[in-house]
Design an enzyme around this catalytic site. Structure first.
Site, PDB file in Angstrom:
ATOM      1  N   ARG A   1       0.820  -1.213   0.000  1.00  0.00           N
ATOM      2  CA  ARG A   1       0.000   0.000   0.000  1.00  0.00           C
ATOM      3  C   ARG A   1       0.858   1.270   0.000  1.00  0.00           C
ATOM      4  O   ARG A   1       0.485   2.288  -0.581  1.00  0.00           O
ATOM      5  CB  ARG A   1      -0.910  -0.006   1.238  1.00  0.00           C
ATOM      6  CG  ARG A   1      -2.017   1.042   1.243  1.00  0.00           C
ATOM      7  CD  ARG A   1      -2.739   1.057   2.594  1.00  0.00           C
ATOM      8  NE  ARG A   1      -2.979  -0.269   3.111  1.00  0.00           N
ATOM      9  CZ  ARG A   1      -4.083  -0.974   2.901  1.00  0.00           C
ATOM     10  NH1 ARG A   1      -5.052  -0.468   2.158  1.00  0.00           N
ATOM     11  NH2 ARG A   1      -4.218  -2.188   3.422  1.00  0.00           N
ATOM     12  N   TYR A   2       1.979   1.232   0.687  1.00  0.00           N
ATOM     13  CA  TYR A   2       2.864   2.377   0.822  1.00  0.00           C
ATOM     14  C   TYR A   2       4.186   2.081   0.119  1.00  0.00           C
ATOM     15  O   TYR A   2       4.608   0.927   0.029  1.00  0.00           O
ATOM     16  CB  TYR A   2       3.122   2.687   2.297  1.00  0.00           C
ATOM     17  CG  TYR A   2       1.873   2.939   3.105  1.00  0.00           C
ATOM     18  CD1 TYR A   2       1.212   4.162   3.028  1.00  0.00           C
ATOM     19  CD2 TYR A   2       1.351   1.959   3.938  1.00  0.00           C
ATOM     20  CE1 TYR A   2       0.065   4.398   3.771  1.00  0.00           C
ATOM     21  CE2 TYR A   2       0.205   2.184   4.687  1.00  0.00           C
ATOM     22  CZ  TYR A   2      -0.434   3.398   4.599  1.00  0.00           C
ATOM     23  OH  TYR A   2      -1.567   3.629   5.327  1.00  0.00           O
TER      24      TYR A   2
ATOM     25  N   CYS B   1      -5.675 -16.258  15.044  1.00  0.00           N
ATOM     26  CA  CYS B   1      -5.284 -15.421  16.180  1.00  0.00           C
ATOM     27  C   CYS B   1      -5.442 -16.215  17.469  1.00  0.00           C
ATOM     28  O   CYS B   1      -6.200 -17.197  17.536  1.00  0.00           O
ATOM     29  CB  CYS B   1      -6.169 -14.170  16.255  1.00  0.00           C
ATOM     30  SG  CYS B   1      -6.070 -13.079  14.828  1.00  0.00           S
TER      31      CYS B   1
END
Length: 353
Positions: free
Chosen positions: A91-92, A104
């Site tokens: 994304r970046y 989890c």
């Protein structure tokens, strides 16, 4: 005597006394859609007699989760838009997020990836992981890899160490950051072997610890954090702003102080994402900004997180905290932490030579 176990089914929540039997049918409907897991560490923190218990609200399923508003979506921050390889989000420019595992230790009821995680979610295969590593190898602009999921610290120390070593072998990768709840909810997993697996020569391992309420800092959780800090691993925090849990200045301020007392630098305070069935947790942006104003100046600068919104549609995070500067063509006014406003005229200030 059997050792305490993680509770994964609504019937177990009833048997343990966390919820009443009459709630069972409704909670089974919730569990049919969203995974449930509450570790012994968290079970021990819940007060079943308190209908507003801030720990229970985070982990015990609620029928409100089946109420979805039109603006909610299964991919609220746009992971799929930026998925360049299975499990890898770019994304970046200088960093990628790797969904190393899809399970989890606990399942938060407000999770923004709740449609993508759980025992039913497909695992990242060895080939998919190798494809992700190949992408990272071929992009020299990638400086940091964020291991997420799921919770990456539910993986074995061997698997974590293999991942870190593979990333350390890539010259342009310098930082590996792990986002986790494990030290808070399953502190017994933070063994010497796990701590040792988080870094390798050539890269620096960071850990971002997620906690939302001061009561989550049990003695065992504090000891787990200390094992990470004593090993020289830099620690930062992540917190989600949650209605009825930490949306008051006293609780939020105490949470941030507790992070700092345990050598964890407050990093992000996340505004609640538009995940399905999470509307009962979200505050308004204005409420979050008022809380940040209340913290400013009243708790140490070390305790100030950055309040951020992950812009829906995959546009990334933006800081959305309050502004203390008001600018007009005639003047600049700066607000202090008490609310007083003061003119600032740099053109009037004489500097000494």
């Amino acid at each position: 005597m059997n050792a305490p176990r993680t509770l994964r089914y609504p019937a177990e929540l009833v048997e343990s006394g966390l919820v009443s039997a009459e709630k069972l049918p409704a909670l089974e409907d919730v569990a049919a859609r969203y995974a449930v897991a509450i570790t012994p560490e968290i079970v021990g923190l819940i007060d079943p007699a308190d209908d507003a218990d801030p720990i229970a609200r985070q982990y015990v399923p609620d029928p409100a989760e089946l109420r979805t508003t039109p603006d909610e979506t299964g991919d609220p921050i746009g992971d799929k838009i930026h998925e360049v390889s299975e499990g890898l989000i770019h994304r970046y420019p200088d960093r990628v997020l790797l969904k190393f595992v899809h399970v989890c230790a606990v399942y938060c009821r407000f999770c923004f990836r709740r449609e993508m995680v759980g025992p039913q979610a497909p695992h990242l295969t060895p080939q998919a992981l190798e494809n992700a590593l190949d992408y990272i190898r071929s992009h020299p602009d990638i400086w940091e890899v964020i291991a997420s999921g799921g919770d990456p610290l539910v993986a074995s120390p061997r698997r974590i160490s293999e991942l870190v070593q593979a990333l350390a072998d890539i010259d342009h990768v310098k930082v590996v950051r792990f986002h986790t709840r494990v030290p808070m909810v399953a502190p017994e997993r933070v063994t010497d072997a796990l701590v040792a697996s988080l870094a390798a020569p050539g890269v620096t391992g960071w850990v971002a610890i997620h906690a939302n309420h001061p009561r989550e800092f049990t003695p065992a959780a504090r000891a787990a954090i200390a094992r990470l800090a004593d090993a020289g691993i830099p620690l930062v925090s992540q917190t989600v702003l949650l209605a009825g849990i930490n949306d008051d200045a006293e609780t939020l301020g105490q949470l941030m102080r507790t992070f700092v007392e345990n050598r964890v630098k407050p990093y992000y305070l996340h505004h609640g994402d538009l995940a399905p069935g999470t509307g009962h947790f979200r505050t308004s942006l204005a409420a979050g900004q008022n809380l940040m104003r209340a913290l400013r100046g009243r708790v140490s600068g070390l305790c100030q997180p950055t309040y951020v919104l992950d812009i829906p549609g995959g546009h990334g995070k933006a800081p959305v905290g309050p502004s203390y500067v008001e600018t007009t063509p005639e003047a600049v006014s700066v607000e202090d932490y008490r609310g007083g406003k003061h003119p600032y005229r740099p053109d009037k200030i004489r500097t000494e030579s």
